[in-house]
Design an enzyme around this catalytic site. Structure first.
Site, PDB file in Angstrom:
ATOM      1  N   MET A   1       7.432   1.570   5.659  1.00  0.00           N
ATOM      2  CA  MET A   1       7.172   2.460   4.530  1.00  0.00           C
ATOM      3  C   MET A   1       6.376   3.663   5.014  1.00  0.00           C
ATOM      4  O   MET A   1       5.512   3.545   5.866  1.00  0.00           O
ATOM      5  CB  MET A   1       6.370   1.701   3.471  1.00  0.00           C
ATOM      6  CG  MET A   1       6.309   2.429   2.158  1.00  0.00           C
ATOM      7  SD  MET A   1       6.075   1.328   0.769  1.00  0.00           S
ATOM      8  CE  MET A   1       4.396   0.795   0.979  1.00  0.00           C
ATOM      9  N   CYS A   2       6.696   4.827   4.501  1.00  0.00           N
ATOM     10  CA  CYS A   2       5.942   6.036   4.768  1.00  0.00           C
ATOM     11  C   CYS A   2       5.987   6.886   3.509  1.00  0.00           C
ATOM     12  O   CYS A   2       6.741   6.604   2.588  1.00  0.00           O
ATOM     13  CB  CYS A   2       6.548   6.848   5.913  1.00  0.00           C
ATOM     14  SG  CYS A   2       6.451   6.051   7.520  1.00  0.00           S
ATOM     15  N   GLY A   3       5.161   7.917   3.486  1.00  0.00           N
ATOM     16  CA  GLY A   3       5.182   8.849   2.355  1.00  0.00           C
ATOM     17  C   GLY A   3       5.503  10.244   2.844  1.00  0.00           C
ATOM     18  O   GLY A   3       5.064  10.660   3.916  1.00  0.00           O
TER      19      GLY A   3
ATOM     20  N   ARG B   1       1.374   4.551   0.814  1.00  0.00           N
ATOM     21  CA  ARG B   1       2.635   4.402   1.538  1.00  0.00           C
ATOM     22  C   ARG B   1       2.468   4.587   3.034  1.00  0.00           C
ATOM     23  O   ARG B   1       3.394   4.279   3.799  1.00  0.00           O
ATOM     24  CB  ARG B   1       3.669   5.421   1.040  1.00  0.00           C
ATOM     25  CG  ARG B   1       4.060   5.305  -0.410  1.00  0.00           C
ATOM     26  CD  ARG B   1       5.244   6.189  -0.721  1.00  0.00           C
ATOM     27  NE  ARG B   1       6.425   5.731  -0.008  1.00  0.00           N
ATOM     28  CZ  ARG B   1       7.285   4.840  -0.472  1.00  0.00           C
ATOM     29  NH1 ARG B   1       7.136   4.339  -1.673  1.00  0.00           N
ATOM     30  NH2 ARG B   1       8.319   4.471   0.259  1.00  0.00           N
TER      31      ARG B   1
END
Lengths: 225, 306
Positions: free
Chosen positions: B1-3, B32
């Site tokens: 997960m990343c933002g 995130r």
């Protein structure tokens, strides 16, 4: 009516307050202000209350709902009304991916568009979408009804069991074992009731019905890779 | 997960607030991606050339670096140090000589970005801490992209943080994981492309760079990435004029966009956008899978289906 400011009072306080409403509560009307895209708003409700969310939400709004009506005056993020049991979730805007996933019952109405995987593994829920739905919708859907007044994306109803799919517009492609089926009078009756429940301005006669060809129910060596 | 967050301003009146708005968006995406953060910001008049460089030992590396560079390239050099990063500005025709000097004399200095308006800042740490270190809130500009990282494929290091510089004034951020990055890295290295780390996104960035060096436009490179890169991705790319968005055909990595008369904004989630001016009346939608979108100054938005 009870008003709850989510930004000021916090998510945990909101959900525990709503969970505390018993079957016989007199506080049946709730308004949530400042949702600001927060996750898990009004999840796990189990009382005949109406919750109006004044804005857009993030992940998992109205998940695991029983009895309650959750009305979102905005758009929702992924996983709205996931695993709903009963009650109604109504979205004025759009819904992101896997709306109504694994739902056992109740009604999910989306007045805008739903994106990919709408109704994935649905198990009895009725999903009524006024706009379009994205790819892989109703993947492995087991029972219930999916009504789409607009168009459906790729691979509709892949590996479908016994859910009924009604689409008014185009279907980009059908998934494995999903076929168009004859619309018989009993299906028109079911669809008319769903369209009325969903507040759709559409005629049942404009829709096509899709369902399982039932060729994946039993092992077939030709299906093996 | 990343933002991922991105903001492209149509209203010049908001330019002085770009850093402030992007920083709020970035911090909202901490959940995130809490392990590192970065930002690419486009600003200035674009008259000269800019290098953003980074060092783990900035006191030593940047001491009198501008003087040494002036002698080496026999030209004007302006240096602005911000924590572990420094922005070096030259005349456009001297960027090659400056890069050669740095490569030969400063193995301790890494180039984060090159171009005429782009600056990239990225470090390990919570997004709020990274934003404070570089005083991101004070930055002005026309558009910018931010990234918060939760590493899944490779080490948590400065060089593994996003954005990645792909070409002059071009950068890439990524949410997802590429599954054919090892094979693609070997292929690109055989073709002479320099890839520093074992990071999957760096391979995606190197792929886009290589495609553009061999004749593709950025739009064509993004289009072909849908065929050549395997795995999950929502990519946001920054260009001198604007930004582009592309999601893989499965599109399980979230993306939401908002547009008003004042801006176009991108967020991994809607909550990253909620404090933007006029968001309640913005057009908000989810970008389609396998579709390349571009926004640039002076042009209407384009969407091109694969």
């Amino acid at each position: 009516m009870q008003t709850f400011d989510l930004e000021a009072q916090g998510l945990r306080a909101l959900n525990s307050t709503l969970h505390a409403q018993a079957e016989t509560t007199n506080q049946t009307a709730w308004e949530i202000v400042n949702p600001k895209g927060a996750h898990a708003i009004a999840v796990g409700l189990d009382a005949p209350i109406e919750v109006n969310v004044k804005g857009s939400t993030g992940y998992y709004c109205g998940g695991m709902n029983k009895q309650a009506t959750v009305h979102v005056h905005g758009s929702v993020g992924p996983g709205v009304a996931e695993n709903m049991i009963s009650g109604t979730v109504l979205i004025e805007g759009d819904a992101s991916q896997y709306a109504g996933a694994t739902g056992n019952g109740g009604t999910l109405i989306i007045k805008g568009n739903a994106s990919s995987r709408c109704g994935i593994s649905m198990k009895g829920i009725d999903i009524i979408v006024h706009g379009n739905i994205g790819h892989m919708s109703a993947f492995m859907a087991q029972s219930g009804n999916l009504v789409v007044c607009g168009d459906a994306g790729e691979a509709l109803g892949d590996s479908l069991y016994e859910a009924r799919l009604f689409v008014r517009g185009s279907v980009k492609s059908l998934g494995a074992d999903c076929v168009e089926k004859e619309m018989r009078p009993e299906h028109l009756t079911i669809l008319e009731e769903l369209l009325e429940r969903g507040g759709c301005d559409a005629k049942a006669s404009e829709f096509k019905r899709y369902g399982s060809a039932r060729q994946l129910y039993h092992f077939n060596i030709d299906n093996a890779y | 997960m990343c933002g991922i967050v991105g903001l492209f301003l149509k209203d010049p009146g908001l330019q002085s607030a770009l850093g402030d708005m992007l920083t709020d968006m970035l911090i909202t995406m901490t959940d995130r991606g809490p392990d590192s953060a970065g930002i690419a910001i486009y600003g200035g008049d674009g008259a000269g050339a800019k290098l953003t460089v980074q060092s783990d030992t900035p006191e030593d590396s940047f001491a009198k670096l501008d003087n040494h560079l002036r002698k080496a390239i026999k030209g004007k050099v302006a240096m602005t140090v911000k924590d572990t990063h420094a922005v070096l500005e030259f005349q456009t025709d001297q960027i090659g000589a400056a890069r050669t000097f740095l490569a030969e004399n400063h193995p301790d200095i890494r180039v984060m970005s090159h171009g005429s308006t782009l600056e990239i800042y990225k470090e390990v740490g919570l997004p709020r801490a990274v934003a404070d270190r570089f005083a991101l809130r004070q930055m002005a500009g026309t558009h910018g992209i931010g990234h918060t990282r939760m590493a899944t494929e490779s080490a948590v290091t400065t060089m593994g943080a996003h954005p990645f510089n792909t070409g002059p004034d071009q950068c890439l951020v990524h949410n997802g994981s590429l599954s054919n990055h090892n094979a693609m890295r070997r292929k690109l290295r055989r073709l002479g492309v320099h890839i520093e780390t074992e990071n999957d996104t760096e391979v995606g960035a190197a792929y886009l760079t290589w495609k553009m060096q061999t004749g593709s436009t950025l739009g064509e490179a993004l289009q072909s990435s849908l065929d050549d890169l395997d795995g999950f991705f929502t990519f946001v790319v920054g260009t001198k004029d604007g930004f582009g968005v592309v999601r893989d055909p499965i599109a399980c990595k979230p993306a939401v966009m908002a547009e008003t008369d004042q801006y176009v904004a991108f967020g991994s989630e809607y909550r990253a956008l909620v404090n933007l001016p006029g968001i309640d009346h913005a057009r908000v939608w989810e970008p389609e899978p396998a579709t390349v979108y571009f926004w640039s100054h002076g042009q209407t938005p384009t969407a091109q289906a694969a």
